[in-house]
Design a protein around this motif. Structure first.
Motif, PDB file in Angstrom:
ATOM      1  N   THR A   1       0.813  -1.257   0.010  1.00 29.95           N
ATOM      2  CA  THR A   1       0.047   0.220  -0.079  1.00 29.95           C
ATOM      3  C   THR A   1       0.711   1.131   0.168  1.00 29.95           C
ATOM      4  O   THR A   1       1.863   1.383   0.676  1.00 29.95           O
ATOM      5  CB  THR A   1      -0.753  -0.007   1.098  1.00 29.95           C
ATOM      6  OG1 THR A   1      -1.673  -1.313   1.014  1.00 29.95           O
ATOM      7  CG2 THR A   1      -1.819   1.124   1.091  1.00 29.95           C
ATOM      8  N   CYS A   2       0.518   2.350  -0.787  1.00 32.87           N
ATOM      9  CA  CYS A   2       1.288   3.528  -1.084  1.00 32.87           C
ATOM     10  C   CYS A   2       1.298   4.371   0.269  1.00 32.87           C
ATOM     11  O   CYS A   2       0.078   4.457   0.709  1.00 32.87           O
ATOM     12  CB  CYS A   2       0.616   4.305  -2.182  1.00 32.87           C
ATOM     13  SG  CYS A   2       1.679   5.716  -2.034  1.00 32.87           S
ATOM     14  N   PRO A   3       2.447   4.614   0.920  1.00 30.54           N
ATOM     15  CA  PRO A   3       2.291   5.259   2.330  1.00 30.54           C
ATOM     16  C   PRO A   3       2.049   6.551   2.193  1.00 30.54           C
ATOM     17  O   PRO A   3       1.453   7.058   3.206  1.00 30.54           O
ATOM     18  CB  PRO A   3       4.252   5.141   2.681  1.00 30.54           C
ATOM     19  CG  PRO A   3       4.635   5.007   1.171  1.00 30.54           C
ATOM     20  CD  PRO A   3       3.671   4.218   0.555  1.00 30.54           C
ATOM     21  N   THR A   4       2.114   7.312   0.967  1.00 28.31           N
ATOM     22  CA  THR A   4       1.972   8.875   0.767  1.00 28.31           C
ATOM     23  C   THR A   4       0.199   8.746   0.806  1.00 28.31           C
ATOM     24  O   THR A   4      -0.239   9.720   1.410  1.00 28.31           O
ATOM     25  CB  THR A   4       2.447   9.117  -0.624  1.00 28.31           C
ATOM     26  OG1 THR A   4       3.677   8.870  -0.595  1.00 28.31           O
ATOM     27  CG2 THR A   4       2.237  10.723  -0.707  1.00 28.31           C
ATOM     28  N   CYS A   5      -0.267   8.128   0.371  1.00 27.07           N
ATOM     29  CA  CYS A   5      -1.845   8.294   0.128  1.00 27.07           C
ATOM     30  C   CYS A   5      -2.742   7.115   0.689  1.00 27.07           C
ATOM     31  O   CYS A   5      -3.907   6.884   0.862  1.00 27.07           O
ATOM     32  CB  CYS A   5      -2.355   8.356  -1.431  1.00 27.07           C
ATOM     33  SG  CYS A   5      -2.015   6.735  -2.125  1.00 27.07           S
ATOM     34  N   ALA A   6      -2.019   6.286   1.458  1.00 25.90           N
ATOM     35  CA  ALA A   6      -2.429   5.060   2.235  1.00 25.90           C
ATOM     36  C   ALA A   6      -3.435   4.312   1.341  1.00 25.90           C
ATOM     37  O   ALA A   6      -4.521   3.914   1.855  1.00 25.90           O
ATOM     38  CB  ALA A   6      -3.463   5.731   3.429  1.00 25.90           C
TER      39      ALA A   6
ATOM     40  N   ALA B   1      -4.075  13.430  -8.023  1.00 27.68           N
ATOM     41  CA  ALA B   1      -3.476  12.232  -8.001  1.00 27.68           C
ATOM     42  C   ALA B   1      -2.252  12.084  -7.194  1.00 27.68           C
ATOM     43  O   ALA B   1      -1.264  12.975  -7.116  1.00 27.68           O
ATOM     44  CB  ALA B   1      -3.207  11.483  -9.549  1.00 27.68           C
ATOM     45  N   CYS B   2      -2.147  10.867  -6.432  1.00 29.79           N
ATOM     46  CA  CYS B   2      -0.903  10.796  -5.613  1.00 29.79           C
ATOM     47  C   CYS B   2       0.479  10.827  -6.563  1.00 29.79           C
ATOM     48  O   CYS B   2       0.485   9.883  -7.078  1.00 29.79           O
ATOM     49  CB  CYS B   2      -1.086   9.451  -4.690  1.00 29.79           C
ATOM     50  SG  CYS B   2       0.510   8.952  -3.838  1.00 29.79           S
ATOM     51  N   PRO B   3       1.401  11.462  -5.883  1.00 34.88           N
ATOM     52  CA  PRO B   3       2.601  11.711  -6.892  1.00 34.88           C
ATOM     53  C   PRO B   3       3.454  10.351  -6.473  1.00 34.88           C
ATOM     54  O   PRO B   3       4.486   9.919  -7.753  1.00 34.88           O
ATOM     55  CB  PRO B   3       3.199  12.804  -6.577  1.00 34.88           C
ATOM     56  CG  PRO B   3       2.671  13.198  -5.045  1.00 34.88           C
ATOM     57  CD  PRO B   3       1.304  12.532  -5.064  1.00 34.88           C
ATOM     58  N   THR B   4       3.384   9.845  -5.607  1.00 35.13           N
ATOM     59  CA  THR B   4       4.258   8.617  -5.392  1.00 35.13           C
ATOM     60  C   THR B   4       3.994   7.368  -6.031  1.00 35.13           C
ATOM     61  O   THR B   4       4.639   6.750  -6.649  1.00 35.13           O
ATOM     62  CB  THR B   4       4.354   8.207  -3.449  1.00 35.13           C
ATOM     63  OG1 THR B   4       4.384   9.271  -3.145  1.00 35.13           O
ATOM     64  CG2 THR B   4       5.123   7.308  -3.380  1.00 35.13           C
ATOM     65  N   CYS B   5       2.544   7.020  -5.979  1.00 39.72           N
ATOM     66  CA  CYS B   5       2.019   5.950  -6.752  1.00 39.72           C
ATOM     67  C   CYS B   5       1.327   6.183  -7.974  1.00 39.72           C
ATOM     68  O   CYS B   5       0.861   5.261  -8.722  1.00 39.72           O
ATOM     69  CB  CYS B   5       1.131   5.047  -5.852  1.00 39.72           C
ATOM     70  SG  CYS B   5      -0.476   5.988  -5.375  1.00 39.72           S
ATOM     71  N   LYS B   6       1.445   7.546  -8.495  1.00 41.82           N
ATOM     72  CA  LYS B   6       0.864   7.750  -9.372  1.00 41.82           C
ATOM     73  C   LYS B   6      -0.704   7.289  -9.704  1.00 41.82           C
ATOM     74  O   LYS B   6      -1.341   7.077 -10.532  1.00 41.82           O
ATOM     75  CB  LYS B   6       1.388   7.434 -10.844  1.00 41.82           C
ATOM     76  CG  LYS B   6       2.694   7.878 -10.921  1.00 41.82           C
ATOM     77  CD  LYS B   6       3.512   7.672 -12.204  1.00 41.82           C
ATOM     78  CE  LYS B   6       4.811   8.468 -12.455  1.00 41.82           C
ATOM     79  NZ  LYS B   6       5.796   7.995 -11.234  1.00 41.82           N
TER      80      LYS B   6
HETATM   81 ZN   LIG Z   1      -0.033   6.848  -3.527  1.00 34.80          ZN
END
Ligand SMILES: [Zn+2]
Ligand SMILES: [Zn+2]
Length: 377
Positions: free
Chosen positions: A158-163, A184-189
């Motif tokens: 699970t992406c930590p930035t956007c949970a 849109a979350c930049p970490t997981c796009k």
């Molecule tokens: Zn994310």
């Protein structure tokens, strides 16, 4: 993939003899019913949604459907099936983009690139609707990871930035004015998850260049430089975005006899000067075979004979153009003695100057001029 699969016809609630439209309608209903937006945090709905996508992939493809009808689920191993159980919703939506009318939700999804391909047609192809088989390479989903980019069997975390939500609230000065700004979350796009081990085949890209074979219908009467657009046959979009389109540009091969003038075909037909003078029936090529044209006595070089309806169909009205036969009178380059004699006899009957046949002619001419008292000296 689960091992005990349900019958695909049962999944889509259609009969075994259901037509393509019925299958499409039924799948659309299933997909909307189990749509992730309407069934938040409902793993059962998610499973149903994916099951329906899989059933639709098989039953909408005549070849896969036939294999399934004959051999059941076992018949599909190696049939190039997508592994829907490991695919994201967005990827599934983009695969069946035409059914969902380009929707499927999600922000920041990029439409895939359009592709161009050249299609060579003969004039005979242009005369009728044709189905052209195209083979081309395009960037496509990686089968090894089903487009997800993660090594098969590996987990996504699970992406930590956007949970896992795929979206983040932007904390900028604008939020004071605009309220919540969600991007849109930049970490997981926007994917909500991160790949732990990238797929070795596509190096985590989720896509690879792949050969695609496609049948494209080309309408009769199409012109060189026009394009037939095939929706959704371009490259897959970013983050599950819809596919781009394929543009098939038409090139028309030269014909040994015909030149195209809009919907008419022009054929330049050599005839002999005796045919032109005396009249003749001559055989001319047509797109589909041959025809006969009657050349009347005294036909001039360049004269055009029109054969109605033997041209190409108009792309809109489908009314056929004509074939135009333009005759070109050819002068013989080699004459036998007899032929030359006959022609000279003919020339004598005309009031025309012809070149002499021998040196003696000049002497005769001299006599003639002096005898007639002309002023030629
Ligand atoms: Zn994310
Ligand atoms: Zn891959």
């Amino acid at each position: 993939m689960t091992t005990d699969k349900r019958d695909y016809y049962e999944v889509l609630s259609v009969g075994r003899d259901a037509g393509a439209d019925e299958i499409k309608r039924s799948y659309r209903q299933c997909a909307l019913k189990f749509h992730p937006d309407r069934n938040r945090d409902n793993p059962e709905a998610e499973a149903r949604f994916k099951e329906a996508a899989e059933a639709y992939e098989v039953l909408s493809d005549p070849e896969k459907r036939q294999r399934y009808d004959q051999y059941g689920h076992a018949g599909l191993s190696g049939a190039g099936m997508h592994d829907f159980s490991h695919m994201g919703f967005n990827d599934i939506f983009s695969m069946f983009n035409d059914i969902f009318g380009g929707g499927g939700g999600g922000r920041g999804r990029m439409r895939g690139a359009d592709l161009q391909i050249e299609v060579g047609l003969s004039l005979a192809d242009v005369a009728k609707d044709v189905e052209h088989t195209l083979e081309f390479e395009r960037l496509d989903f990686c089968e090894s990871c089903s487009g997800g980019g993660a090594a098969p069997g590996s987990d996504r975390r699970t992406c930590p930035t956007c949970a896992g939500y795929g979206q983040v609230e932007q904390n900028s000065g604008f939020s004071m004015l605009l309220g919540r700004v969600v991007t849109a979350c930049p970490t997981c796009k926007g994917q909500g998850a991160l790949i732990v081990t990238p797929c070795p085949k596509c190096r985590g890209q989720g896509r690879l260049p792949k050969q695609r074979v496609l049948n494209v219908k080309i309408p009769a009467g199409i012109h060189a430089g026009q394009a037939v657009r095939v929706r959704g046959e371009g490259e897959p979009g970013g983050q599950g975005g819809p596919r781009g389109d394929l543009h098939c540009y038409i090139r028309i091969e030269e014909h040994p006899f015909f030149e195209r003038h809009n919907d008419d075909l022009v054929c330049r037909m050599p005839i002999s000067f005796t045919q032109a003078a005396l009249g003749a029936k001559v055989e001319v090529p047509t797109l589909s075979g041959r025809a006969e044209v009657t050349i009347p006595q005294g036909t001039q070089s360049g004269k055009v004979f029109r054969m109605a309806g033997l041209g190409l169909p108009n792309i809109r009205s489908r009314r056929r153009g004509d074939e135009l036969v333009q005759v070109v009178v050819e002068t013989p380059t080699r004459l036998s003695k007899d032929q030359e004699g006959l022609l000279r006899a003919f020339a004598d009957t005309e009031d025309k100057s012809v070149l002499p046949e021998s040196k003696g002619f000049f002497d005769k001419l001299k006599d003639y001029f002096t005898g007639n008292g002309t002023d030629a000296e």
